[in-house]
Design an enzyme around this catalytic site. Structure first.
Site, PDB file in Angstrom:
ATOM      1  N   ASP A 125      46.161  29.329  43.632  1.00 11.86           N
ATOM      2  CA  ASP A 125      45.008  28.575  44.121  1.00 11.86           C
ATOM      3  C   ASP A 125      44.059  28.208  42.985  1.00 11.86           C
ATOM      4  O   ASP A 125      42.885  28.564  42.990  1.00 11.86           O
ATOM      5  CB  ASP A 125      44.278  29.396  45.191  1.00 11.86           C
ATOM      6  CG  ASP A 125      43.172  28.602  45.873  1.00 11.86           C
ATOM      7  OD1 ASP A 125      43.352  27.378  46.040  1.00 11.86           O
ATOM      8  OD2 ASP A 125      42.138  29.203  46.223  1.00 11.86           O
ATOM      9  N   GLU A 181      39.660  41.513  44.510  1.00 12.78           N
ATOM     10  CA  GLU A 181      39.220  40.249  45.107  1.00 12.78           C
ATOM     11  C   GLU A 181      38.733  40.512  46.522  1.00 12.78           C
ATOM     12  O   GLU A 181      39.419  41.171  47.317  1.00 12.78           O
ATOM     13  CB  GLU A 181      40.345  39.204  45.150  1.00 12.78           C
ATOM     14  CG  GLU A 181      40.744  38.632  43.803  1.00 12.78           C
ATOM     15  CD  GLU A 181      41.756  37.493  43.930  1.00 12.78           C
ATOM     16  OE1 GLU A 181      41.771  36.833  45.002  1.00 12.78           O
ATOM     17  OE2 GLU A 181      42.520  37.271  42.982  1.00 12.78           O
ATOM     18  N   GLU A 218      49.152  39.382  43.222  1.00  9.56           N
ATOM     19  CA  GLU A 218      49.606  39.049  44.570  1.00  9.56           C
ATOM     20  C   GLU A 218      51.085  38.692  44.619  1.00  9.56           C
ATOM     21  O   GLU A 218      51.490  37.712  45.246  1.00  9.56           O
ATOM     22  CB  GLU A 218      48.754  37.919  45.168  1.00  9.56           C
ATOM     23  CG  GLU A 218      47.295  38.308  45.351  1.00  9.56           C
ATOM     24  CD  GLU A 218      46.454  37.237  46.010  1.00  9.56           C
ATOM     25  OE1 GLU A 218      45.387  37.566  46.529  1.00  9.56           O
ATOM     26  OE2 GLU A 218      46.873  36.051  45.994  1.00  9.56           O
TER      27      GLU A 218
END
Length: 596
Positions: free
Chosen positions: A168, A502, A413
């Site tokens: 992202d 995060e 991730e």
């Protein structure tokens, strides 16, 4: 690889500035050998900078494939007979380099430097030409990964394609960091490795010097910040004892300077290099992260190298502004999410005492579901793993001497819930520990704790989670229950300290509503506060990194309003309401929070 700098023997020529630039949408340049002659029909392009936002051309912003850079330079006549090197700080993501039409280097990987010996092709005393082709295509064998999707239907023009990627942030490309020439003699210092320890009131500095040839004498000298001699040594490896050492501490940096001299067989100075040394120790002990034997609590952010116009291009003004904001908000750390940052920024962290988690650009190794496989022969495969090893090795080699860097993150991730992730990340963890036994390692998790299969290989559990945003959006009343449930299970399953790397919510600056609703500044502030209530109750939580420091650019999509707005600062570095809340919280917290 040593960072290029002027020393007693080395000389730098910076090629940063305005280069000639040409996009190659049809990828004709390599076949037509554009590097054999000066580029035609070019536009001016700043280096360092991403090329995407420099013009008004949407096609260049979203370009897929090759772009070409060209610059001319004059090598001083005084460099004749010396070794001449061309250093490129970053080229996203593949590059081939020619000097005077001769290929001198090729490189894969967009966030770390590479260099080429141009002694045989560059001519002192005359104009030389450097040509660099940079390709921004991401596939499953790059870090980060991606794939090219070509449409084959009547709704799209023939051959229409897009670059898909699973992270992202915008796929900025180009020459993001400086390009430099430097010279050394034929007998030179290749590498320096520093380790540090503390024994009582004394500091211990271990050093290992790698030279181009076995002959030659190595002398080292360690100076304090006043320029006074703290210790000396001889030989290519050894240990320096520093009495009453001043330690490098978070927000209280103290830096010694190590001077390394290499003498030739006649006793003449052949090469000299200096670098800053911070004496400190790092250790994970139980649920405590220790710097110099003292508990450390991570207060800070995940960041991006991202700003208006220059994209991911190095900008020292932006870097200094960001560090001033980190100090203003009472932060002490950040993660280089999700790739290695410029070494100039790490030098700033060394000087300012900001603690850094250095991260490999392995982001996008998941489809954010538990069904689709990632580690397959045509996706994350053996070639991907080999490149992952290479990038990890290069990152450690570059940043191993920075006292600010206290931990390595091997991925962000990833699909760590799949069986194939076990051998993949076990090998990478082994590589990291072999190359740098002094620093802890981590991997930033997306799966839930009962799904993860690799956390046992790492020292610290790092978790990204967006309760009341991506999960149960708008339900602020669920945050504390869900966060406490998950973090407690991470600790129960693995018995390791936890950093929330995060957490956050998008907030459009100037959007307000009470009671809070999503995308308002009030919602962002309230969501963060509810996370903090949980952190303050859990002894094993050793840090909080808000996502994100500042708003940043992403690819276009219906979930992004001109980029990701989870920053507590705007992209122009103006504070939102959450920034003032964090400033108050972290200022009152002190060095380590009192757990409730």
């Amino acid at each position: 690889m040593l960072f290029p700098k002027d020393t007693l023997t080395r000389e730098i020529k910076d090629l940063s500035g305005i280069w000639r630039f040409k996009a190659d949408p049809d990828n004709r340049g390599r076949e037509e050998k554009w590097h054999h002659q000066p580029l035609q029909d070019t536009i001016p392009m700043p280096v360092p900078a991403s090329y995407n936002d420099i013009t008004q051309d949407a096609a260049l912003r979203d370009h897929i494939g090759d772009v070409w850079y060209e610059q001319t330079f004059i090598v001083p006549r005084s460099w004749s007979g010396d070794r001449m090197m061309l250093w490129i700080g970053s080229a996203c993501h593949h590059a081939v380099v020619w000097v005077n039409g001769v290929e001198v280097a090729s490189h894969k990987g967009g966030f770390l430097p590479f260099e080429a010996d141009i002694t045989r092709v560059a001519v002192p005393g005359r104009e030389n030409r450097v040509t660099i082709v940079v390709n921004n295509v991401l596939n499953w064998q790059t870090l980060p990964p991606g794939r090219i999707k070509t449409f084959d239907d009547e709704k799209h023009p023939e051959g229409y394609r897009v670059q898909e990627y699973f992270h992202d942030f915008f796929n900025y490309a180009g020459l993001h960091r400086p390009v430099k020439l430097y010279r050394t003699s034929g007998l030179f210092i290749q590498d320096i490795t520093i380790t540090t320890d503390v024994q009582g009131e004394s500091g211990v500095v271990g050093y290992s010097i790698e030279c181009s040839q076995p002959e030659g004498e190595v002398r080292v000298k360690l100076l304090d910040e006043d320029g006074k001699e703290a210790a000396t040594g001889k030989g290519s490896s050894g240990t320096l004892q520093v009495e009453n050492a001043r330690l490098w501490k978070p927000l209280q940096a103290y830096l010694y300077t190590l001077h390394v001299e290499l003498l030739d067989s006649y006793g003449q100075l052949a090469d000299h290099y200096q670098l800053q040394v911070g004496i400190r120790t790092v250790k994970v002990e139980g649920t405590r992260f220790l710097i110099n034997g003292e508990r450390f609590y991570f207060k800070g952010f995940g960041k991006h190298e991202d700003s208006d116009i220059r994209g991911k291009g190095l900008d020292q003004a932006v870097n200094v502004k960001d560090f001033n904001l980190l100090k203003w908000i009472n932060a002490n750390s950040f993660r280089t999410s999700h790739y290695p940052y410029a070494e100039e920024l790490l030098e700033l962290a060394d000087r300012e005492g900001i603690v850094v988690i250095g991260e490999v650009p392995a982001v996008g190794f998941t489809f954010f579901n538990y069904n689709d496989k990632v580690y397959t022969p045509d996706q994350a495969n053996e070639e991907t793993l080999a490149h992952h090893h290479d990038v990890l090795s290069d990152l450690i080699a570059r940043d191993k001497n920075h006292p600010s860097v206290v931990m390595w993150s091997l991925a962000n991730e990833a699909a760590t819930f799949q069986d194939e992730a076990v051998p993949y990340f076990r090998q990478l963890a082994d590589t990291a520990r072999r190359l740098d036994p002094q620093r802890p390692i981590t991997i930033v998790q997306w799966p839930l704790p009962d799904k993860c299969k690799v956390a046992q290989f790492f020292d610290v559990i790092c978790v990204n989670r967006y309760y009341s945003w991506y999960q149960d959006p708008g339900a602020l009343e669920l945050v504390e229950h869900q966060v406490e449930w998950e973090l407690t299970n991470w600790y129960r399953n693995f018995g390791k300290p936890v950093i929330m790397t995060e957490y956050g919510a998008d907030a459009i600056a100037g959007f307000h509503q009470d009671p809070p609703v999503m995308f308002t500044e009030e919602y962002q502030e309230e969501l963060l506060t509810r996370y903090h209530n949980v952190f303050d109750r859990l002894d094993f939580v050793i840090g909080e990194h808000v996502w994100a420091f500042a708003d940043f650019a992403t690819k276009q999509g219906i979930t992004r309003i001109n980029g990701n707005k989870k920053g507590v600062f705007t992209r122009q570095r103006q504070p939102k309401a959450a920034a003032r809340m964090l400033r108050s919280r972290w200022g009152e917290m002190g060095e380590y929070p009192e757990k409730l």
